[in-house]
Design an enzyme around this catalytic site. Structure first.
Site, PDB file in Angstrom:
ATOM      1  N   VAL A 145       7.423  -2.197   6.898  1.00 23.41           N
ATOM      2  CA  VAL A 145       7.493  -0.783   6.892  1.00 23.41           C
ATOM      3  C   VAL A 145       8.230  -0.198   5.629  1.00 23.41           C
ATOM      4  O   VAL A 145       9.080  -0.766   5.454  1.00 23.41           O
ATOM      5  CB  VAL A 145       8.134  -0.063   8.219  1.00 23.41           C
ATOM      6  CG1 VAL A 145       8.258   1.388   8.148  1.00 23.41           C
ATOM      7  CG2 VAL A 145       7.488  -0.596   9.397  1.00 23.41           C
ATOM      8  N   LYS A 146       7.202   0.476   5.080  1.00 22.09           N
ATOM      9  CA  LYS A 146       7.936   0.882   3.875  1.00 22.09           C
ATOM     10  C   LYS A 146       8.338   2.571   3.789  1.00 22.09           C
ATOM     11  O   LYS A 146       7.763   3.436   4.528  1.00 22.09           O
ATOM     12  CB  LYS A 146       6.714   1.282   2.775  1.00 22.09           C
ATOM     13  CG  LYS A 146       7.132   1.077   1.199  1.00 22.09           C
ATOM     14  CD  LYS A 146       6.038   1.680   0.476  1.00 22.09           C
ATOM     15  CE  LYS A 146       5.382   0.429  -0.596  1.00 22.09           C
ATOM     16  NZ  LYS A 146       4.583   1.158  -1.492  1.00 22.09           N
ATOM     17  N   VAL A 147       9.813   2.347   3.551  1.00 26.72           N
ATOM     18  CA  VAL A 147      10.514   3.832   3.923  1.00 26.72           C
ATOM     19  C   VAL A 147      10.965   4.417   2.302  1.00 26.72           C
ATOM     20  O   VAL A 147      11.249   3.611   1.492  1.00 26.72           O
ATOM     21  CB  VAL A 147      11.679   4.000   4.700  1.00 26.72           C
ATOM     22  CG1 VAL A 147      11.114   3.498   6.150  1.00 26.72           C
ATOM     23  CG2 VAL A 147      12.782   3.024   4.099  1.00 26.72           C
ATOM     24  N   THR A 181       1.055  -1.260   0.074  1.00 26.72           N
ATOM     25  CA  THR A 181       0.079   0.096  -0.139  1.00 26.72           C
ATOM     26  C   THR A 181       0.990   1.367   0.049  1.00 26.72           C
ATOM     27  O   THR A 181       2.128   1.158   0.118  1.00 26.72           O
ATOM     28  CB  THR A 181      -0.730   0.016   1.396  1.00 26.72           C
ATOM     29  OG1 THR A 181       0.080   0.330   2.445  1.00 26.72           O
ATOM     30  CG2 THR A 181      -1.700  -1.272   1.515  1.00 26.72           C
ATOM     31  N   ALA A 204       3.348  -1.052   4.577  1.00 27.50           N
ATOM     32  CA  ALA A 204       2.396   0.370   5.131  1.00 27.50           C
ATOM     33  C   ALA A 204       3.365   1.237   5.146  1.00 27.50           C
ATOM     34  O   ALA A 204       4.597   1.160   5.611  1.00 27.50           O
ATOM     35  CB  ALA A 204       1.816   0.103   6.400  1.00 27.50           C
TER      36      ALA A 204
END
Ligand code: G3P
Length: 198
Positions: free
Chosen positions: A82-84, A27, A56
């Site tokens: 965790v998307k960074v 997402t 996310a």
């Protein structure tokens, strides 16, 4: 090759998960914004429906903000990645979060050099945006070829290549031939592949 679904639409996820082809979800804030409920609620629901990784994304751009959001997102469910973004702060947050046992998806990758940095930062996934490169008149699939070749040279790089910004079936086939680990696909592309690969 694994397939992730690139959507936050719970109805699409519910229907496509039944195919058995979906190995995870990605997402981003714009996909979440289209759904009209809170980020927390949507992500929590997705994680209940899908066993594989659910990406996310943080919205902070500074290191401490990314760490705070990243830890919060990771607390929602065990399968959160965790998307960074691929920035200095994003790579530092990646290193710190992965050292705490949290999966991290480093996104917005546009070059092989950036992909090397993400692997060195311990990223679980690297997301090169191939459609956006094609839009600029460059060859997105060539970037996947370069990254897969480089990663294969270094067995200590454990980062999985997650092909993103996929626009057509040809993108899936060409990157599968190269050996990319995962493609994240908008629901529309999954549905089209039923028609054109039968
Ligand atoms: O997977 C990345 C995606 O959400 C962006 O894709 O088609 O807008 O470049 P696109």
């Amino acid at each position: 090759m694994k397939f992730f679904l690139d959507t936050a639409d719970l109805n699409e996820i519910e229907s496509l998960i039944q195919t058995g082809f979906i190995d995870g979800i990605t997402t981003n804030p714009s996909l979440i914004a289209k759904q009209g409920s809170s980020m927390q609620e949507i992500i929590k629901n997705i994680c209940k429906m899908v066993h594989g990784p659910v990406s996310a994304e943080v919205t902070a751009t500074d290191f401490s903000g990314m760490m705070k959001e990243g830890k919060y997102l990771a607390s929602i469910a065990k399968n959160i990645a965790v998307k960074v973004p691929l920035t200095n702060n994003g790579l530092m947050a990646c290193k710190e979060l992965t050292s705490q046992g949290i999966m991290v998806n480093v996104t917005l990758c546009f070059s092989a050099g950036q992909a090397i940095l993400a692997a060195k930062a311990g990223a679980t996934f690297i997301s090169p945006f191939i459609g956006r490169l094609d839009d600029l008149g460059e060859d997105g699939v060539k970037l996947i070829q370069d990254i897969v070749t480089i990663y294969n040279n270094y067995p200590n790089f454990k980062t999985q290549v997650l092909v993103a910004s996929v626009r057509n079936i040809e993108h899936i086939i060409r990157t599968a031939k190269i050996g990319a680990d995962i493609a994240t696909l908008p629901p529309k592309i999954i549905k089209e592949s039923y028609i054109t690969t039968a």
